[in-house]
Motif scaffolding. Sequence first.
Motif, PDB file in Angstrom:
ATOM      1  N   ILE A 158       0.844  -1.206   0.000  1.00 14.24           N
ATOM      2  CA  ILE A 158       0.000   0.000   0.000  1.00 14.24           C
ATOM      3  C   ILE A 158       0.879   1.256   0.000  1.00 14.24           C
ATOM      4  O   ILE A 158       0.649   2.194  -0.778  1.00 14.24           O
ATOM      5  CB  ILE A 158      -0.938   0.009   1.223  1.00 14.24           C
ATOM      6  N   GLU A 159       1.877   1.280   0.856  1.00 14.52           N
ATOM      7  CA  GLU A 159       2.763   2.446   0.951  1.00 14.52           C
ATOM      8  C   GLU A 159       3.504   2.688  -0.357  1.00 14.52           C
ATOM      9  O   GLU A 159       3.642   3.831  -0.808  1.00 14.52           O
ATOM     10  CB  GLU A 159       3.758   2.263   2.099  1.00 14.52           C
ATOM     11  N   LEU A 160       3.992   1.620  -0.981  1.00 13.77           N
ATOM     12  CA  LEU A 160       4.751   1.762  -2.216  1.00 13.77           C
ATOM     13  C   LEU A 160       3.861   2.225  -3.368  1.00 13.77           C
ATOM     14  O   LEU A 160       4.270   3.084  -4.162  1.00 13.77           O
ATOM     15  CB  LEU A 160       5.456   0.449  -2.568  1.00 13.77           C
ATOM     16  N   VAL A 161       2.675   1.680  -3.476  1.00 17.02           N
ATOM     17  CA  VAL A 161       1.762   2.108  -4.547  1.00 17.02           C
ATOM     18  C   VAL A 161       1.399   3.576  -4.367  1.00 17.02           C
ATOM     19  O   VAL A 161       1.421   4.353  -5.327  1.00 17.02           O
ATOM     20  CB  VAL A 161       0.508   1.203  -4.585  1.00 17.02           C
ATOM     21  N   ASP A 162       1.110   3.979  -3.146  1.00 15.73           N
ATOM     22  CA  ASP A 162       0.795   5.389  -2.884  1.00 15.73           C
ATOM     23  C   ASP A 162       1.996   6.272  -3.211  1.00 15.73           C
ATOM     24  O   ASP A 162       1.861   7.318  -3.850  1.00 15.73           O
ATOM     25  CB  ASP A 162       0.357   5.572  -1.434  1.00 15.73           C
ATOM     26  N   LEU A 163       3.179   5.852  -2.797  1.00 15.88           N
ATOM     27  CA  LEU A 163       4.391   6.623  -3.063  1.00 15.88           C
ATOM     28  C   LEU A 163       4.632   6.780  -4.568  1.00 15.88           C
ATOM     29  O   LEU A 163       5.002   7.861  -5.040  1.00 15.88           O
ATOM     30  CB  LEU A 163       5.592   5.961  -2.385  1.00 15.88           C
ATOM     31  N   ALA A 164       4.407   5.731  -5.341  1.00 16.90           N
ATOM     32  CA  ALA A 164       4.577   5.812  -6.796  1.00 16.90           C
ATOM     33  C   ALA A 164       3.583   6.797  -7.405  1.00 16.90           C
ATOM     34  O   ALA A 164       3.943   7.591  -8.288  1.00 16.90           O
ATOM     35  CB  ALA A 164       4.415   4.433  -7.424  1.00 16.90           C
ATOM     36  N   LEU A 165       2.350   6.761  -6.928  1.00 15.80           N
ATOM     37  CA  LEU A 165       1.331   7.691  -7.440  1.00 15.80           C
ATOM     38  C   LEU A 165       1.677   9.137  -7.102  1.00 15.80           C
ATOM     39  O   LEU A 165       1.550  10.039  -7.935  1.00 15.80           O
ATOM     40  CB  LEU A 165      -0.045   7.336  -6.865  1.00 15.80           C
ATOM     41  N   ILE A 166       2.132   9.360  -5.888  1.00 18.54           N
ATOM     42  CA  ILE A 166       2.511  10.715  -5.460  1.00 18.54           C
ATOM     43  C   ILE A 166       3.720  11.205  -6.250  1.00 18.54           C
ATOM     44  O   ILE A 166       3.791  12.376  -6.637  1.00 18.54           O
ATOM     45  CB  ILE A 166       2.780  10.741  -3.938  1.00 18.54           C
ATOM     46  N   ALA A 167       4.677  10.326  -6.493  1.00 15.37           N
ATOM     47  CA  ALA A 167       5.859  10.716  -7.269  1.00 15.37           C
ATOM     48  C   ALA A 167       5.448  11.166  -8.668  1.00 15.37           C
ATOM     49  O   ALA A 167       5.965  12.167  -9.183  1.00 15.37           O
ATOM     50  CB  ALA A 167       6.858   9.558  -7.335  1.00 15.37           C
ATOM     51  N   LYS A 168       4.516  10.457  -9.296  1.00 18.01           N
ATOM     52  CA  LYS A 168       4.049  10.868 -10.619  1.00 18.01           C
ATOM     53  C   LYS A 168       3.241  12.165 -10.541  1.00 18.01           C
ATOM     54  O   LYS A 168       3.378  13.032 -11.409  1.00 18.01           O
ATOM     55  CB  LYS A 168       3.212   9.760 -11.276  1.00 18.01           C
ATOM     56  N   GLN A 169       2.414  12.307  -9.533  1.00 16.05           N
ATOM     57  CA  GLN A 169       1.641  13.542  -9.356  1.00 16.05           C
ATOM     58  C   GLN A 169       2.587  14.739  -9.245  1.00 16.05           C
ATOM     59  O   GLN A 169       2.387  15.771  -9.896  1.00 16.05           O
ATOM     60  CB  GLN A 169       0.749  13.443  -8.105  1.00 16.05           C
ATOM     61  N   ALA A 170       3.612  14.603  -8.439  1.00 16.36           N
ATOM     62  CA  ALA A 170       4.588  15.678  -8.276  1.00 16.36           C
ATOM     63  C   ALA A 170       5.370  15.880  -9.575  1.00 16.36           C
ATOM     64  O   ALA A 170       5.638  17.022  -9.975  1.00 16.36           O
ATOM     65  CB  ALA A 170       5.536  15.359  -7.119  1.00 16.36           C
TER      66      ALA A 170
END
Length: 150
Positions: A15-27
Amino acid sequence: MERQLVGRELAPLLIELVDLALIAKQAHWNVSGLWFRQLHTQLDELADDVRLWSDDVAERLTTIGDAADARVETVAAETPFTGFPRGFLDSTKVAPLIVERLSKVIENNQGRIERLGAADLVSQDLVIGVTGGLQKHEWMFAAEQPTHHP
């Protein structure tokens, strides 16, 4: 191997990694300002690495007999992260936001590494490898901050 214990450790990491990947792309899509080019590229590299690690974690879960669950509703409900700012982000604000998230996953992984040692060395090794990569990204993003001193 204690499958249930391993699953309880790896599922939140997924869960943490998927969220982190999404946030990295958003940024990545919305960063602007002085350090745009460098952060734009760096965020893409982070997203690519985190996606690979999330795939490794999901496949490990499946290998031990637990279903991997990173559906959007699961990630939204179970992520330990607070919301991420909407819209364009000044480059000077991006690095601290990313470091905060990286630090949280690294901190959570320290406990996971310890707990997995007695339950499953293969899963422990996976989490150690992920943590090493996250620490490298944390260092690189922290170095972007004007107050950072190695």
